[in-house]
Design an enzyme around this catalytic site. Structure first.
Site, PDB file in Angstrom:
ATOM      1  N   ALA A  43       3.394  -1.288   8.721  1.00 31.90           N
ATOM      2  CA  ALA A  43       2.176  -1.786   8.079  1.00 31.90           C
ATOM      3  C   ALA A  43       1.448  -2.659   9.088  1.00 31.90           C
ATOM      4  O   ALA A  43       2.071  -3.470   9.778  1.00 31.90           O
ATOM      5  CB  ALA A  43       2.521  -2.590   6.830  1.00 31.90           C
ATOM      6  N   LEU A  54      11.884  -0.214  18.419  1.00 38.04           N
ATOM      7  CA  LEU A  54      12.666   0.948  18.003  1.00 38.04           C
ATOM      8  C   LEU A  54      11.767   2.136  17.691  1.00 38.04           C
ATOM      9  O   LEU A  54      12.025   3.262  18.146  1.00 38.04           O
ATOM     10  CB  LEU A  54      13.514   0.598  16.783  1.00 38.04           C
ATOM     11  CG  LEU A  54      14.314   1.750  16.155  1.00 38.04           C
ATOM     12  CD1 LEU A  54      15.265   2.361  17.172  1.00 38.04           C
ATOM     13  CD2 LEU A  54      15.076   1.259  14.922  1.00 38.04           C
ATOM     14  N   ARG A 108      13.411  -1.630  -4.294  1.00 36.25           N
ATOM     15  CA  ARG A 108      13.109  -2.514  -5.417  1.00 36.25           C
ATOM     16  C   ARG A 108      13.492  -1.881  -6.747  1.00 36.25           C
ATOM     17  O   ARG A 108      13.306  -0.691  -6.962  1.00 36.25           O
ATOM     18  CB  ARG A 108      11.610  -2.843  -5.417  1.00 36.25           C
ATOM     19  CG  ARG A 108      11.178  -3.829  -6.474  1.00 36.25           C
ATOM     20  CD  ARG A 108       9.664  -3.964  -6.486  1.00 36.25           C
ATOM     21  NE  ARG A 108       9.141  -4.448  -5.207  1.00 36.25           N
ATOM     22  CZ  ARG A 108       7.845  -4.565  -4.950  1.00 36.25           C
ATOM     23  NH1 ARG A 108       6.941  -4.216  -5.874  1.00 36.25           N
ATOM     24  NH2 ARG A 108       7.438  -5.018  -3.787  1.00 36.25           N
ATOM     25  N   LEU A 141      16.691  -4.472   3.260  1.00 30.05           N
ATOM     26  CA  LEU A 141      16.824  -3.016   3.441  1.00 30.05           C
ATOM     27  C   LEU A 141      17.232  -2.333   2.139  1.00 30.05           C
ATOM     28  O   LEU A 141      18.079  -1.438   2.122  1.00 30.05           O
ATOM     29  CB  LEU A 141      17.833  -2.690   4.557  1.00 30.05           C
ATOM     30  CG  LEU A 141      17.546  -3.313   5.919  1.00 30.05           C
ATOM     31  CD1 LEU A 141      18.619  -2.915   6.932  1.00 30.05           C
ATOM     32  CD2 LEU A 141      16.167  -2.930   6.419  1.00 30.05           C
ATOM     33  N   ALA A 156      -0.712 -14.467  15.268  1.00 32.43           N
ATOM     34  CA  ALA A 156      -0.312 -15.129  16.508  1.00 32.43           C
ATOM     35  C   ALA A 156       0.823 -16.125  16.289  1.00 32.43           C
ATOM     36  O   ALA A 156       1.636 -16.363  17.189  1.00 32.43           O
ATOM     37  CB  ALA A 156      -1.520 -15.824  17.132  1.00 32.43           C
ATOM     38  N   GLU A 204      14.387  32.145  -5.719  1.00 36.55           N
ATOM     39  CA  GLU A 204      13.958  33.489  -6.112  1.00 36.55           C
ATOM     40  C   GLU A 204      14.819  34.025  -7.248  1.00 36.55           C
ATOM     41  O   GLU A 204      14.302  34.633  -8.200  1.00 36.55           O
ATOM     42  CB  GLU A 204      14.036  34.438  -4.914  1.00 36.55           C
ATOM     43  CG  GLU A 204      13.129  34.056  -3.752  1.00 36.55           C
ATOM     44  CD  GLU A 204      13.819  33.206  -2.711  1.00 36.55           C
ATOM     45  OE1 GLU A 204      13.542  33.388  -1.513  1.00 36.55           O
ATOM     46  OE2 GLU A 204      14.666  32.360  -3.086  1.00 36.55           O
TER      47      GLU A 204
END
Length: 370
Positions: free
Chosen positions: A186, A301, A239, A236, A196, A73
């Site tokens: 994903a 997890l 990129r 971890l 499998a 503000e």
């Protein structure tokens, strides 16, 4: 089509009908866009502000640039005065309720009153003892105040930090009790994260994977369970990011972390939290200055965090594939009947190549006032 009525939120969570226009919704959207120019790595929430002239024809923008700098503000007011913008009778659109706190900077609520602002529309109420009370201060001065507009988006923006603020800490030095937790996975159309035979590279396409790395670049830490760390040996990392700029790498669980793993040998810091106590895990992250963490698996997890109600946001990437068997994206989350299901609200969907990205946030008791 947006309704011409919305709901105002008080700190007690009571909603009262108030009018709001399409133009005002658009101005608040601009304030949200401005807020995202602020840094993620400070102890203060990101806040944006748009001031619109009484005739609705001109506007100026401000945002908070970090600890010790003017609030959104105050920045917008400074821009207005430097450009000849007519403040008297204007409307302020703010992503967070203007503060009433005397700290390094004067209270924003007072600054708006003194500037002659006629109306204030904000998204998320500041319930913290440090800064809260600005809406009431504005109303006592005769300013019309509308709150709770696009409430859920306002909550997402500040990662729920202000709800946990202590009473006796300077707001510039405050660290939240726990970080904002994003869980990501994903999967195939039938909810599988691996076939499998165990293969999982790659379920989604290049565009989805690139977008996931963009998200990684916005967090302080990337975490996985020790089982996933042992099985997948992930880097971890983000990129195309310099080594020193990678988020903190975190492994949670009792299985030991091998010094020969790719994440350990890549030169970045790695934190191993050898526990299954998830509240303790997120508290440990907070003590390591982590305010925003991406949990990138595995299903054990992620499911446990959801069961503990420690997940604020979900990122789900869905590939147009059917596997029929294989590892499920989700484990037991403590749900035994439909009424006990964990609820999330979809706030974004987009197509990434052949895949679909879905972003969801945990549903709150107050809900979305948009």
């Amino acid at each position: 089509m947006l309704s011409n009525a919305t709901r105002e939120t008080s700190l007690s969570g009571v909603f009262v009908p108030r009018p709001v226009t399409e133009q005002e919704i658009h101005a608040l959207d601009e304030a949200f866009d401005a807020a995202h120019d602020g840094p993620l790595d400070t102890a203060n929430p990101r806040v944006g502000c748009v001031l619109m002239s009484a005739d609705g024809l001109t506007s100026v923008v401000g945002w908070h640039k970090g600890a010790g700098t003017p609030h959104a503000e105050a920045m917008a007011l400074a821009v207005a005065r430097s450009t000849g913008f007519k403040l008297h009778g204007s409307t302020a659109f703010v992503t967070l309720e203007p503060c009433a706190h005397h700290g390094r900077t004067p209270p924003c609520a007072v600054a708006l009153i003194e500037a002659g602002v006629r109306r204030v529309i904000y998204s998320y109420p500041d319930a913290s003892p440090l800064g809260g009370g600005g809406a009431a201060l504005l109303r006592r001065a005769g300013v019309e105040v509308l709150g709770g507009i696009n409430y859920q988006r306002g909550k997402e923006l500040i990662f729920s930090w202000l709800d946990n603020a202590p009473h006796d800490v300077d707001p510039q030095q405050w660290v939240p009790q726990r970080p904002y937790v994003i869980a990501k996975w994903a999967m195939s159309l039938d909810g599988r994260i691996a076939a499998a035979d165990g293969t999982s590279t790659w379920i989604t396409g290049e565009q989805a994977r690139a977008y996931a790395h963009t998200i990684r670049s916005t967090v302080d830490a990337i975490a996985v369970g020790s089982g996933t760390f042992h099985t997948d040996d992930p880097l971890l990392t983000v990129r195309d990011t310099p080594e020193q700029a990678h988020p903190l790498r975190v492994v949670v669980g009792n299985r030991p972390v091998s010094e020969g793993s790719r994440a350990c040998s890549a030169g970045a810091s790695l934190l191993h939290v050898p526990t299954r106590d998830l509240p303790c895990f997120v508290e440990t992250l907070s003590h390591n200055s982590v305010r925003r963490v991406l949990v990138d698996g595995g299903p054990t997890l992620v499911s446990a965090l959801i069961a503990e109600q420690l997940v604020d946001e979900l990122h789900v990437y869905v590939a147009p594939k059917l596997l029929g068997a294989g590892k499920s994206a989700f484990d037991d989350a403590g749900v035994t009947t439909l009424t006990a299901a964990h609820h999330f609200s979809v706030v974004e969907t987009q197509r990434l190549g052949e895949d679909v990205f879905i972003r969801l946030v945990a549903t709150t008791d107050l809900g979305d006032a948009s």
